[in-house]
Design an enzyme around this catalytic site. Structure first.
Site, PDB file in Angstrom:
ATOM      1  N   LYS A 202       0.845  -1.253   0.115  1.00  0.00           N
ATOM      2  CA  LYS A 202       0.023  -0.035   0.094  1.00  0.00           C
ATOM      3  C   LYS A 202       1.074   1.204   0.077  1.00  0.00           C
ATOM      4  CE  LYS A 202      -1.694   2.944   2.047  1.00  0.00           C
ATOM      5  NZ  LYS A 202      -1.744   4.341   2.008  1.00  0.00           N
ATOM      6  N   GLU A 277      10.142   1.776  10.187  1.00  0.00           N
ATOM      7  CA  GLU A 277      11.062   3.037   9.963  1.00  0.00           C
ATOM      8  C   GLU A 277      10.604   4.092  10.145  1.00  0.00           C
ATOM      9  OE1 GLU A 277      13.139   5.761   8.855  1.00  0.00           O
ATOM     10  OE2 GLU A 277      13.071   4.767   6.691  1.00  0.00           O
ATOM     11  N   LEU A 278      10.708   5.143  11.224  1.00  0.00           N
ATOM     12  CA  LEU A 278       9.816   6.251  11.349  1.00  0.00           C
ATOM     13  C   LEU A 278      10.840   7.467  11.482  1.00  0.00           C
ATOM     14  CD1 LEU A 278       7.885   4.795  14.536  1.00  0.00           C
ATOM     15  CD2 LEU A 278       7.274   4.722  12.157  1.00  0.00           C
ATOM     16  N   CYS A 311      13.812  10.962   6.450  1.00  0.00           N
ATOM     17  CA  CYS A 311      14.009  10.944   7.731  1.00  0.00           C
ATOM     18  C   CYS A 311      15.450  10.734   8.411  1.00  0.00           C
ATOM     19  CB  CYS A 311      13.519   9.524   7.838  1.00  0.00           C
ATOM     20  SG  CYS A 311      14.283   8.019   6.989  1.00  0.00           S
ATOM     21  N   GLU A 412      10.193  16.948  14.177  1.00  0.00           N
ATOM     22  CA  GLU A 412      10.714  16.534  12.927  1.00  0.00           C
ATOM     23  C   GLU A 412      10.235  17.453  11.801  1.00  0.00           C
ATOM     24  OE1 GLU A 412      11.708  12.671  10.179  1.00  0.00           O
ATOM     25  OE2 GLU A 412       9.863  12.983  11.101  1.00  0.00           O
TER      26      GLU A 412
END
Length: 519
Positions: A202, A277-278, A311, A412
Site C-alpha cells: 500500500k 522505520e519512523l 528521515c 521533525e
C-alpha cells in the site's frame, strides 16, 4: 491540406487517449490496482488525484481502495503462498527470479526515475540515481536467498537428531511513504521475496504511480500471480484493513511516528510481526578539527538534499564554539548558491516540497522557530523566484541561536530547515545529540581518529556517519533507536526478519521412552 490536417488531428488524439497496460492515458493518467497478476479498478470505482509538486496541478487519477480490495489482495497473496508455482520453488530458483527482476528494473530505471519526480517532485538527479541503484538490492538478495542455512544441533538428548530450518512468514504487508517510494519499498520487498513470502503493498496516497509501474516489471520478470499485489488509497480506508487482516503475518511500515504507533497498536492485537522505520531529528556534529570545506558540504547535503524530506536529514547542526562563527559564515555563503527550480532539470539542486500539507507544515515550523527566539540567517519562507513557478517551494532556511529545548530542535520538520546549536566539548556534543526522542542517524566531522572511533559508541542512533552523510547500501543494516522505529532493513539481518525458525526433532531410539516423563 485539409484532409492531411484532419488525419493528423485524429492520429494525435488516438495516441493521447490510448490505453496502456496498467493505466489509461487520458488528460489525466488513470491507473488501476494490481491484484493476483491482473489490472483492475477498485471495488468502489472511485479515484483520487495525484499532484505534480512543481506545478501544483493534478496529473494522474489513482484508485481509491477500501476493505474489500484489501481482502481481495490478501486472499490472492495467501493463495499464491500455498500454490506450487511459488511454494514449490527452491531458494536458488527464487534467487534467479529476483536477479531477473533486477535486470528489468535496471533497463527501466530512467523511466522509473522520471515517474518518481512527476509524483513527488524530488530531483531527477537523485531519483534517477536511486532508481538505477534499485537493481542492486535484487541482485544482493537474489544471491543471498540460497545461503540462509539451518543448523544441526549438538543436542544433549540420546538417540536424537535435531536440526533447524528457516521458513517464510507468509503474507507480508508493506506500507510505504511519499519521499522515496521505490527505494523504501525495495528495501522491504527484495528480502521478503528472497525468503519466500508473498506481498501486498500500500503506497502513499500521494505517490502511488511508481509502485504500480513496478508491478508491470514484476509480472514481466515471471513471478507467479498473487506473489506481488498493489492496492492504493488512504490509510483508514485500506491501510488499516491490511494491518488488521487475520491472514497477514507481517507488516513493514515506513512513515511518520504517529502513523507508525497506530500501525504497531493495530498489528499487536493479532501479534503480527512488525518493523517500523519512523522519524528522526538527526545531529550532524562539527568538531573544530574537521576539514571545514568537506564539513560545510556535508552539512548542506545533510539537510537541503531531497529538500530535507528524508528521515535521516541532519536537521540539527551541532558546531563547536571555537569554530562556530567561521563555520556558520561559510555555511550560509555556500547555501545561498543553491539553485531551485524544475526538478526534471539535471542542474536543479533544491526542488519543491512533495505535498501541500507538508509545505504548509514547514512554513508553520518557521513561525514557531521565530516565536521561540531563533535567528533566521537564510530563507525563512515560501520561495517566490520565477523559476519556482506555482510549485510548493520553500526557501533553504538556516536558524542560528537555537538551543536543544526549542521545538525546532526537538520535532521533525521534514523540510529544508536547519537549526544550528553550539557546543563546548565532546561531552556536551554527545549530550545534545542524544537529547531527543529519536535515534535514526547521526554524523560526525573530525580529523581525530580517536573521536572517529569513540564518539559513535556514545551516540544513540542506528547509523553513525563519520566524515560523510546520507550514505546508504543494500549491504549495511539500517534502522532506528528509541522512537525512530523497530527492526532493521538491508543486509543479511533483513532477510532474517522475513523468516521464522523451526526446530525439527527426529528420534532414532529403538524403544519408546516412558511417555509420562519429559525427556
Amino acid at each position: 491540406l485539409r484532409v492531411i490536417c484532419i488525419r493528423i488531428f485524429f492520429i494525435v488524439h488516438f495516441y493521447k487517449f490510448r490505453c496502456l497496460e496498467g493505466y489509461v492515458m487520458t488528460e489525466l493518467k488513470t491507473f488501476q490496482i494490481f491484484v493476483d497478476g491482473k489490472w483492475q479498478n477498485s471495488k468502489s470505482g472511485e479515484f483520487f488525484e495525484s499532484f505534480y509538486p512543481f506545478t501544483g496541478k493534478a496529473w494522474a487519477r489513482i484508485p481509491r481502495c477500501n476493505e474489500s480490495d484489501a481482502d481481495l489482495a490478501v486472499g490472492a497473496a495467501l493463495n499464491a503462498l500455498e500454490k506450487p508455482e511459488w511454494s514449490g520453488l527452491n531458494a536458488s530458483q527464487r534467487g534467479h527470479l529476483l536477479r531477473r527482476l533486477g535486470d528489468i528494473i535496471e533497463k527501466n530505471a530512467e523511466m522509473l526515475g522520471q515517474l518518481e519526480v512527476q509524483d513527488n517532485g524530488k530531483l531527477i538527479a537523485e531519483m534517477g540515481m536511486q532508481c538505477k541503484y534499485l537493481s542492486q538490492w535484487f541482485y544482493y538478495y537474489g544471491g543471498l536467498a540460497d545461503k540462509i542455512e539451518g543448523s544441526v544441533l549438538p543436542i544433549d538428548k540420546p538417540d536424537t537428531f535435531t536440526y533447524t530450518r528457516h521458513e517464510p512468514l507468509g503474507v507480508c504487508v508493506m506500507i510505504t511513504p511519499w519521499n522515496s517510494p521505490l527505494l523504501l519499498l525495495t528495501m522491504k520487498l527484495a528480502p521478503a521475496l528472497a525468503a519466500g513470502n508473498t506481498v501486498v503493498v500500500k503506497p502513499s496516497e500521494f505517490t502511488s504511480a511508481s509502485t504500480l509501474e513496478l508491478a508491470k516489471l514484476v509480472k514481466e520478470a515471471g513471478f507467479p500471480d498473487g506473489v506481488f499485489n498493489v492496492v492504493t488509497g488512504y490509510g483508514p480506508e485500506v491501510g488499516e484493513a491490511l494491518v488488521t487482516h487475520p491472514n497477514v503475518a507481517r507488516v513493514a511500515f515506513t512513515g511518520g511516528p504517529a502513523s507508525g504507533a497506530r500501525v504497531y497498536e493495530k498489528a499487536a492485537s493479532s501479534l503480527k510481526k512488525v518493523s517500523l522505520e519512523l522519524g528522526g531529528k538527526s545531529p550532524n556534529i562539527i568538531f573544530d578539527d574537521c576539514n571545514m570545506e568537506n564539513a560545510v558540504k556535508g552539512a548542506i547535503s545533510g539537510i537541503f538534499a531531497a529538500t530535507g524530506q528524508t528521515c535521516i536529514a541532519g536537521s540539527r547542526l551541532l558546531v563547536q564554539k571555537t569554530i562556530h562563527n567561521e563555520f556558520v559564515d561559510k555555511l550560509v555563503e555556500f547555501a545561498r548558491t543553491a539553485k531551485m527550480g524544475d526538478p526534471m532539470s539535471p542542474d536543479t539542486q533544491v526542488g519543491p516540497v512533495t505535498t501541500l500539507p507538508q509545505f504548509q507544515k514547514i512554513l508553520g515550523y518557521m513561525d514557531v522557530a521565530r516565536e521561540d527566539g531563533a535567528e533566521c540567517l537564510l530563507g525563512g519562507g515560501r520561495a517566490i523566484a520565477p523559476e519556482c513557478g506555482d510549485g510548493w517551494f520553500v526557501e533553504p532556511t538556516i536558524f542560528a541561536g537555537v538551543h536543544n529545548k526549542m521545538r525546532i530542535a526537538q520535532e521533525e520538520v521534514f523540510g529544508p530547515v536547519l537549526s544550528i546549536i553550539p557546543f563546548e566539548d565532546e561531552d556536551e556534543a554527545v549530550e545534545i545529540a542524544n537529547d531527543v526522542i529519536y535515534g535514526l542517524a547521526s554524523g560526525i566531522w573530525t580529523g581525530n581518529i580517536r573521536r572517529a572511533i569513540e564518539i559513535p559508541k556514545r551516540i544513540k542512533s542506528g547509523t553513525v556517519w563519520v566524515n560523510t552523510y546520507r550514505a546508504l547500501s543494500y549491504i549495511a543494516p539500517f534502522g532506528g533507536y528509541k522512537q525512530s522505529g523497530l527492526g532493521r532493513e538491508n543486509g543479511q539481518k533483513a532477510i532474517e526478519e522475513y523468516m521464522q525458525t523451526k526446530a525439527v526433532w527426529i528420534s532414532t531410539a529403538t524403544e519408546t521412552p516412558n511417555p509420562f516423563i519429559m525427556r
